[in-house]
Design a protein around this motif. Structure first.
Motif, PDB file in Angstrom:
ATOM      1  N   LEU A 105       1.686   9.243  -5.864  1.00 28.35           N
ATOM      2  CA  LEU A 105       2.274  10.699  -5.457  1.00 28.35           C
ATOM      3  C   LEU A 105       3.334  11.119  -6.442  1.00 28.35           C
ATOM      4  O   LEU A 105       3.371  12.131  -6.930  1.00 28.35           O
ATOM      5  CB  LEU A 105       2.491  10.748  -4.095  1.00 28.35           C
ATOM      6  CG  LEU A 105       1.689  10.679  -3.232  1.00 28.35           C
ATOM      7  CD1 LEU A 105       1.936  10.727  -1.724  1.00 28.35           C
ATOM      8  CD2 LEU A 105       0.351  11.934  -3.211  1.00 28.35           C
ATOM      9  N   MET A 106       4.164  10.301  -6.822  1.00 26.44           N
ATOM     10  CA  MET A 106       5.319  10.757  -7.889  1.00 26.44           C
ATOM     11  C   MET A 106       4.706  10.855  -9.111  1.00 26.44           C
ATOM     12  O   MET A 106       5.112  11.701  -9.958  1.00 26.44           O
ATOM     13  CB  MET A 106       6.388   9.242  -8.001  1.00 26.44           C
ATOM     14  CG  MET A 106       7.268   9.333  -6.427  1.00 26.44           C
ATOM     15  SD  MET A 106       8.076  10.822  -6.264  1.00 26.44           S
ATOM     16  CE  MET A 106       9.253  10.835  -7.683  1.00 26.44           C
ATOM     17  N   LEU A 107       3.763  10.113  -9.667  1.00 31.01           N
ATOM     18  CA  LEU A 107       3.093  10.102 -10.901  1.00 31.01           C
ATOM     19  C   LEU A 107       2.241  11.469 -10.981  1.00 31.01           C
ATOM     20  O   LEU A 107       2.357  12.581 -11.814  1.00 31.01           O
ATOM     21  CB  LEU A 107       1.981   9.196 -11.040  1.00 31.01           C
ATOM     22  CG  LEU A 107       1.588   8.669 -12.747  1.00 31.01           C
ATOM     23  CD1 LEU A 107       2.725   8.546 -13.445  1.00 31.01           C
ATOM     24  CD2 LEU A 107       0.621   7.803 -12.558  1.00 31.01           C
ATOM     25  N   VAL A 108       1.692  11.894  -9.943  1.00 32.72           N
ATOM     26  CA  VAL A 108       1.023  13.245  -9.905  1.00 32.72           C
ATOM     27  C   VAL A 108       1.971  14.416  -9.811  1.00 32.72           C
ATOM     28  O   VAL A 108       1.744  15.355 -10.619  1.00 32.72           O
ATOM     29  CB  VAL A 108       0.059  13.396  -8.530  1.00 32.72           C
ATOM     30  CG1 VAL A 108      -0.369  14.735  -8.584  1.00 32.72           C
ATOM     31  CG2 VAL A 108      -0.996  12.338  -9.004  1.00 32.72           C
ATOM     32  N   ARG A 109       3.247  14.172  -9.030  1.00 30.61           N
ATOM     33  CA  ARG A 109       3.862  15.144  -8.823  1.00 30.61           C
ATOM     34  C   ARG A 109       4.661  15.468 -10.478  1.00 30.61           C
ATOM     35  O   ARG A 109       5.144  16.526 -10.717  1.00 30.61           O
ATOM     36  CB  ARG A 109       4.993  14.734  -8.137  1.00 30.61           C
ATOM     37  CG  ARG A 109       6.396  15.651  -7.760  1.00 30.61           C
ATOM     38  CD  ARG A 109       7.199  15.016  -6.847  1.00 30.61           C
ATOM     39  NE  ARG A 109       8.485  15.439  -6.841  1.00 30.61           N
ATOM     40  CZ  ARG A 109       9.668  15.064  -6.178  1.00 30.61           C
ATOM     41  NH1 ARG A 109       9.417  14.184  -5.532  1.00 30.61           N
ATOM     42  NH2 ARG A 109      10.604  15.989  -6.336  1.00 30.61           N
ATOM     43  N   THR A 110       4.990  14.203 -11.254  1.00 30.63           N
ATOM     44  CA  THR A 110       5.470  14.292 -12.589  1.00 30.63           C
ATOM     45  C   THR A 110       4.447  15.227 -13.590  1.00 30.63           C
ATOM     46  O   THR A 110       5.139  16.175 -14.049  1.00 30.63           O
ATOM     47  CB  THR A 110       5.852  12.885 -13.029  1.00 30.63           C
ATOM     48  OG1 THR A 110       6.661  12.187 -12.085  1.00 30.63           O
ATOM     49  CG2 THR A 110       6.507  13.029 -14.422  1.00 30.63           C
ATOM     50  N   PHE A 111       3.404  14.645 -13.466  1.00 30.07           N
ATOM     51  CA  PHE A 111       2.488  15.570 -14.098  1.00 30.07           C
ATOM     52  C   PHE A 111       2.335  17.286 -13.867  1.00 30.07           C
ATOM     53  O   PHE A 111       2.290  17.901 -14.811  1.00 30.07           O
ATOM     54  CB  PHE A 111       1.010  14.899 -14.141  1.00 30.07           C
ATOM     55  CG  PHE A 111       0.845  13.775 -14.819  1.00 30.07           C
ATOM     56  CD1 PHE A 111       1.079  13.529 -16.028  1.00 30.07           C
ATOM     57  CD2 PHE A 111       0.147  12.577 -14.391  1.00 30.07           C
ATOM     58  CE1 PHE A 111       1.122  12.418 -16.682  1.00 30.07           C
ATOM     59  CE2 PHE A 111      -0.021  11.307 -14.837  1.00 30.07           C
ATOM     60  CZ  PHE A 111       0.683  11.298 -16.219  1.00 30.07           C
ATOM     61  N   ILE A 112       2.378  17.524 -12.544  1.00 33.00           N
ATOM     62  CA  ILE A 112       2.281  18.803 -12.205  1.00 33.00           C
ATOM     63  C   ILE A 112       3.761  19.658 -12.513  1.00 33.00           C
ATOM     64  O   ILE A 112       3.524  20.700 -13.114  1.00 33.00           O
ATOM     65  CB  ILE A 112       2.037  18.818 -10.655  1.00 33.00           C
ATOM     66  CG1 ILE A 112       0.831  18.416 -10.242  1.00 33.00           C
ATOM     67  CG2 ILE A 112       2.412  20.289 -10.224  1.00 33.00           C
ATOM     68  CD1 ILE A 112       0.402  18.384  -8.866  1.00 33.00           C
ATOM     69  N   TYR A 113       4.755  18.832 -12.366  1.00 35.00           N
ATOM     70  CA  TYR A 113       5.850  19.319 -12.975  1.00 35.00           C
ATOM     71  C   TYR A 113       6.099  19.544 -14.485  1.00 35.00           C
ATOM     72  O   TYR A 113       6.288  20.837 -14.956  1.00 35.00           O
ATOM     73  CB  TYR A 113       6.919  18.410 -12.389  1.00 35.00           C
ATOM     74  CG  TYR A 113       8.469  19.089 -13.305  1.00 35.00           C
ATOM     75  CD1 TYR A 113       9.007  19.859 -12.610  1.00 35.00           C
ATOM     76  CD2 TYR A 113       9.060  18.269 -14.019  1.00 35.00           C
ATOM     77  CE1 TYR A 113      10.552  20.275 -13.120  1.00 35.00           C
ATOM     78  CE2 TYR A 113      10.219  18.564 -14.863  1.00 35.00           C
ATOM     79  CZ  TYR A 113      10.844  19.818 -14.325  1.00 35.00           C
ATOM     80  OH  TYR A 113      11.801  20.050 -14.783  1.00 35.00           O
ATOM     81  N   ALA A 115       0.905  -1.235   0.092  1.00 33.31           N
ATOM     82  CA  ALA A 115       0.043  -0.026  -0.075  1.00 33.31           C
ATOM     83  C   ALA A 115       0.891   1.302  -0.002  1.00 33.31           C
ATOM     84  O   ALA A 115       0.463   2.213  -0.758  1.00 33.31           O
ATOM     85  CB  ALA A 115      -0.870  -0.162   1.220  1.00 33.31           C
ATOM     86  N   VAL A 116       1.952   1.388   0.663  1.00 31.52           N
ATOM     87  CA  VAL A 116       2.778   2.293   0.837  1.00 31.52           C
ATOM     88  C   VAL A 116       3.543   2.598  -0.473  1.00 31.52           C
ATOM     89  O   VAL A 116       3.583   3.811  -1.006  1.00 31.52           O
ATOM     90  CB  VAL A 116       3.990   2.241   2.135  1.00 31.52           C
ATOM     91  CG1 VAL A 116       5.062   3.335   1.608  1.00 31.52           C
ATOM     92  CG2 VAL A 116       3.178   2.668   3.212  1.00 31.52           C
ATOM     93  N   ALA A 117       4.051   1.515  -1.054  1.00 30.24           N
ATOM     94  CA  ALA A 117       4.669   1.719  -2.332  1.00 30.24           C
ATOM     95  C   ALA A 117       3.979   2.241  -3.332  1.00 30.24           C
ATOM     96  O   ALA A 117       4.080   2.946  -4.327  1.00 30.24           O
ATOM     97  CB  ALA A 117       5.259   0.203  -2.921  1.00 30.24           C
ATOM     98  N   THR A 118       2.381   1.732  -3.587  1.00 33.41           N
ATOM     99  CA  THR A 118       1.524   2.115  -4.308  1.00 33.41           C
ATOM    100  C   THR A 118       1.240   3.655  -4.110  1.00 33.41           C
ATOM    101  O   THR A 118       1.115   4.338  -5.132  1.00 33.41           O
ATOM    102  CB  THR A 118       0.090   1.157  -4.347  1.00 33.41           C
ATOM    103  OG1 THR A 118       0.543  -0.048  -4.606  1.00 33.41           O
ATOM    104  CG2 THR A 118      -0.919   1.615  -5.333  1.00 33.41           C
ATOM    105  N   LEU A 119       0.864   4.041  -3.020  1.00 34.43           N
ATOM    106  CA  LEU A 119       0.617   5.386  -2.869  1.00 34.43           C
ATOM    107  C   LEU A 119       1.825   6.181  -3.168  1.00 34.43           C
ATOM    108  O   LEU A 119       1.748   7.382  -3.885  1.00 34.43           O
ATOM    109  CB  LEU A 119       0.745   5.734  -1.041  1.00 34.43           C
ATOM    110  CG  LEU A 119       0.301   7.141  -0.774  1.00 34.43           C
ATOM    111  CD1 LEU A 119      -1.160   7.398  -1.355  1.00 34.43           C
ATOM    112  CD2 LEU A 119       0.245   7.126   0.831  1.00 34.43           C
TER     113      LEU A 119
END
Length: 134
Positions: free
Chosen positions: A57-65, A49-53
């Motif tokens: 979050l990294m995916l969202v961060r990359t899209f925002i960036y 669950a932690v790895a998926t979260l």
């Protein structure tokens, strides 16, 4: 002659300590095994669950960036135009308006917009640097 027990204390037999300890050890060992299996399963689920979260979050961060990087040029250009014109307006207001009662207000406004535009411009680059997926 045997004397009768006249005290109020009830006599108890002492249990065989060897068999009692063996029973306790057996139950304790099985409990430990079950606890270890349960903890291992829970830690695997929690780790997943932690790895998926973290991945989400990294995916969202990359899209925002990526979106902010795409907008970087136009935003910095608009902020540069705003800040530069206000910085150029400060000496014109200071030397050009002799006895105008609005001189102080215009100077403070121009300085505020000039400093604010410069700070936002640098802050935008700093935010991109923080979001950068390395």
């Amino acid at each position: 002659m045997s004397e009768a027990n006249t005290s109020n204390v009830l006599p108890f037999k002492k249990p065989d300590t060897a068999t009692l300890k063996d029973k306790q050890n057996e139950t304790h060992k099985t409990e430990k095994k079950e606890d270890a299996i349960t903890v291992h399963k829970k830690s695997r689920v929690t780790g997943f669950a932690v790895a998926t979260l973290f991945f989400a979050l990294m995916l969202v961060r990359t899209f925002i960036y990526s979106f902010m990087l795409w907008l970087r040029g136009p935003i910095k250009f608009l902020l540069w135009i705003t800040a530069a014109t206000m910085w150029l307006a400060v000496p014109m207001i200071f030397f050009g308006m002799q006895d105008d009662p609005e001189k102080t207000k215009l100077l403070l406004f121009s300085l505020g917009i000039g400093i604010g535009g410069t700070m936002v411009r640098k802050g935008y680059d700093y935010a991109l640097e923080l979001l950068c997926p390395r």
